[in-house]
Motif scaffolding. Structure first.
Motif, short mmCIF file in Angstrom:
data_model
loop_
_atom_site.label_atom_id
_atom_site.label_comp_id
_atom_site.label_asym_id
_atom_site.label_seq_id
_atom_site.Cartn_x
_atom_site.Cartn_y
_atom_site.Cartn_z
N THR A 74 0.84 -1.53 -0.16
CA THR A 74 -0.08 -0.28 0.30
C THR A 74 0.32 0.71 -0.42
OG1 THR A 74 -0.26 -0.69 2.52
CG2 THR A 74 -1.71 -0.97 0.92
N GLU A 75 2.16 0.96 0.07
CA GLU A 75 3.02 2.47 -0.45
C GLU A 75 2.59 2.94 -1.83
OE1 GLU A 75 6.82 1.55 0.07
OE2 GLU A 75 7.59 0.56 1.79
N LYS A 76 2.84 4.18 -1.46
CA LYS A 76 2.41 5.13 -2.40
C LYS A 76 3.30 5.41 -3.69
CE LYS A 76 -0.68 8.80 -0.16
NZ LYS A 76 -0.31 10.03 0.28
N ALA A 77 3.33 4.79 -4.74
CA ALA A 77 4.39 4.52 -5.67
C ALA A 77 4.90 6.08 -5.88
CB ALA A 77 3.49 4.04 -7.34
N GLY A 78 4.60 7.12 -5.35
CA GLY A 78 5.39 8.27 -5.94
C GLY A 78 5.89 8.94 -4.28
N SER A 79 5.99 8.07 -3.39
CA SER A 79 6.20 8.75 -2.27
C SER A 79 8.04 8.43 -2.02
CB SER A 79 6.28 8.11 -0.69
OG SER A 79 5.97 6.64 -1.09
N ASP A 80 8.40 7.11 -3.02
CA ASP A 80 10.30 7.33 -2.50
C ASP A 80 10.75 7.09 -4.47
OD1 ASP A 80 13.14 6.54 -2.82
OD2 ASP A 80 12.58 5.68 -0.39
N PRO A 81 10.85 6.97 -5.53
CA PRO A 81 11.29 7.06 -6.49
C PRO A 81 12.07 5.15 -6.46
CG PRO A 81 11.71 9.31 -5.92
CD PRO A 81 11.35 9.05 -5.04
N GLY A 82 12.98 5.21 -5.61
CA GLY A 82 13.53 4.40 -6.06
C GLY A 82 13.68 2.93 -5.02
N ALA A 83 12.47 3.40 -3.95
CA ALA A 83 12.05 2.08 -3.20
C ALA A 83 10.82 1.03 -3.81
CB ALA A 83 10.96 3.00 -2.05
N GLY A 84 11.76 0.03 -3.64
CA GLY A 84 11.26 -1.32 -4.07
C GLY A 84 11.35 -1.18 -5.87
N SER A 85 12.09 -1.08 -6.26
CA SER A 85 12.81 -1.06 -8.00
C SER A 85 14.11 -0.48 -7.89
CB SER A 85 11.78 -0.01 -8.26
OG SER A 85 12.68 1.68 -8.47
N VAL A 86 14.46 -1.50 -8.85
CA VAL A 86 16.04 -1.63 -9.42
C VAL A 86 16.11 -1.01 -10.60
CG1 VAL A 86 18.09 -2.62 -9.59
CG2 VAL A 86 16.71 -3.32 -7.96
N ALA A 87 16.72 -0.37 -10.97
CA ALA A 87 16.90 0.88 -12.79
C ALA A 87 17.77 -0.49 -13.15
CB ALA A 87 17.73 1.65 -12.52
N PRO A 88 16.79 -0.58 -13.88
CA PRO A 88 17.76 -1.64 -15.00
C PRO A 88 18.91 -1.18 -16.11
CG PRO A 88 16.24 -0.41 -16.80
CD PRO A 88 16.45 -0.10 -15.62
N ASP A 89 19.73 -1.87 -15.78
CA ASP A 89 21.73 -1.84 -16.34
C ASP A 89 21.44 -0.92 -18.21
OD1 ASP A 89 22.55 -2.91 -13.88
OD2 ASP A 89 22.58 -4.19 -15.49
N VAL A 90 22.03 0.33 -17.94
CA VAL A 90 22.34 0.82 -19.37
C VAL A 90 22.92 -0.93 -20.29
CG1 VAL A 90 22.62 2.51 -18.45
CG2 VAL A 90 24.36 1.19 -19.06
N PRO A 91 22.43 -0.17 -21.47
CA PRO A 91 22.47 -1.33 -22.59
C PRO A 91 23.64 -1.29 -23.20
CG PRO A 91 20.65 0.15 -23.57
CD PRO A 91 21.15 0.14 -22.38
N VAL A 92 24.84 -1.60 -22.73
CA VAL A 92 26.11 -1.49 -23.19
C VAL A 92 26.95 -2.63 -23.90
CG1 VAL A 92 26.50 0.11 -22.23
CG2 VAL A 92 27.37 -1.06 -21.66
N THR A 93 26.31 -3.57 -23.33
CA THR A 93 27.17 -4.69 -23.92
C THR A 93 26.82 -5.42 -25.80
OG1 THR A 93 25.61 -6.43 -22.81
CG2 THR A 93 27.61 -5.33 -21.56
N GLY A 94 27.32 -5.96 -26.00
CA GLY A 94 27.66 -6.77 -27.73
C GLY A 94 26.44 -5.72 -28.12
N VAL A 95 27.83 -4.76 -27.84
CA VAL A 95 27.47 -3.24 -29.00
C VAL A 95 28.90 -2.91 -29.43
CG1 VAL A 95 26.88 -1.38 -29.81
CG2 VAL A 95 25.74 -2.63 -28.34
#
Length: 276
Positions: A24-45
Motif C-alpha cells: 500500500t506504499e504510494k508509488a511516488g513517495s520514494d522514487p527508488g523504493a522497491g525498484s532497481v534501475a535496469p542496466d544501461v544497454p552497453v554490452t554486445g555493441v
C-alpha cells in the motif's frame, strides 16, 4: 481467562501485515523504493570512440578506435593504434572500467595523443547515458567525458579499408613513421582491388572466396616517387599482394596474411569517406 494466540499463527499474521503495508506504499513517495534501475544497454555493441575530453580538453578519436563489451564483462578494443583489454561491470547507469593489458606499438602524432587521453578518461567509475546510437560516459566529477557511437559491421566488398599495421606472425607493428593512413584500398564486387599503396595508386584483379583473397593478375600502379617511409610501405604491400592471402574480417577490422605469416591489417573508414 485470556486466550493466547499460537506463536506460528502470530508469525503468519505479522508477515501478512508487513506485506500488506508494502503493497500500500504510494508509488511516488520514494522514487527508488522497491525498484532497481535496469542496466544501461552497453554490452554486445561495437562502440566507436568519437571524442575524449579530459579536464575540459577534447581530443577527437582516429579511425578504428573502438570498444566491444561482452555480456561477461570482458571488453576488447583499439585506441586507433594499440589493441587493449579491460574488465567492465555495469550496475544501473554506472559503468566501472578496470583497464587491462594491450599491445605496445608506437603511436605517433594524433593517435598517440588520443591514446594517452583515452587511458585517463576510460577508467574507474563512469556514469553512462545512452541516447539512440550514442553513448556518453562521464566521470563522477564531470571533468572526463568519453563519447561513442554504435557502428554496424563493415562488409568486405565496397568498404574503404585503411592499412594501419603490418603483421608478422603473432606480432603487429605500425607502418613506417610518416606513412600512417596513406595506404587505402577497396575490394569491388567484380573482383577488382584498387586503392593506394602508400604512394602510388594501384589496381589488380582478384578472386575472393569465404576465406582467401587471391590476386590473379599483375598489380598495375602509377609511377610517382614519394618520400622514404611511403615508398617503404608501398614496397612491402606490393610484395604482399602477390598470390593468395588468407583473410579474417572482424566487424570493422580486416587482416590479410600469406602462408608465411606476413601480412597487414586494415580498418574500415567511416561511410562518408571518399573512395580512394
Amino acid at each position: 481467562m485470556l486466550k493466547t494466540r499460537p506463536i506460528a499463527a502470530t508469525a503468519v499474521l505479522a508477515s501478512l501485515v508487513v506485506l500488506s503495508a508494502c503493497g500500500t506504499e504510494k508509488a511516488g513517495s520514494d522514487p527508488g523504493a522497491g525498484s532497481v534501475a535496469p542496466d544501461v544497454p552497453v554490452t554486445g555493441v561495437h562502440w566507436a570512440f568519437d571524442t575524449v575530453t579530459v579536464a575540459g580538453k577534447e581530443t577527437r578519436a582516429p579511425d578504428g578506435a573502438h570498444i566491444e563489451i561482452a555480456a561477461n564483462g570482458q571488453a576488447s578494443g583499439n585506441s586507433g593504434c594499440n589493441g587493449f583489454g579491460a574488465e567492465v561491470s555495469v550496475q544501473g547507469d554506472t559503468v566501472t572500467v578496470k583497464q587491462g593489458q594491450g599491445t605496445e606499438m608506437a603511436c605517433p602524432g594524433e593517435r598517440g595523443a588520443f591514446e594517452a587521453m583515452l587511458q585517463k578518461a576510460f577508467a574507474g567509475s563512469l556514469k553512462a547515458r545512452v541516447d539512440g546510437d550514442r553513448l556518453t560516459l562521464t566521470s563522477d566529477d564531470g571533468r572526463n567525458v568519453v563519447a561513442l557511437t554504435s557502428e554496424p559491421p563493415a562488409p568486405l566488398n565496397g568498404t574503404i579499408w585503411t592499412v594501419d599495421s603490418l603483421v608478422s606472425g603473432e606480432t603487429a607493428s605500425s607502418p613506417p613513421k610518416g606513412s600512417e593512413g596513406k595506404a587505402t584500398f577497396v575490394i569491388d564486387e567484380d573482383g577488382r582491388v584498387r586503392g593506394n599503396l602508400g604512394c602510388n595508386r594501384f589496381t589488380a584483379t582478384a578472386k575472393v572466396t569465404a576465406k582467401t583473397l587471391t590476386v590473379t593478375g599483375p598489380v598495375a600502379t602509377t609511377r610517382m616517387i614519394c618520400s622514404g617511409p611511403q615508398m617503404e610501405l608501398e614496397t612491402k604491400l606490393y610484395e604482399l599482394l602477390d598470390g593468395s592471402l588468407s583473410y579474417e574480417l572482424r566487424h570493422r577490422t580486416l587482416t590479410l596474411t600469406g602462408a608465411d605469416g606476413e601480412g597487414f591489417a586494415a580498418t574500415a573508414k567511416p561511410a562518408a569517406s571518399p573512395a580512394p
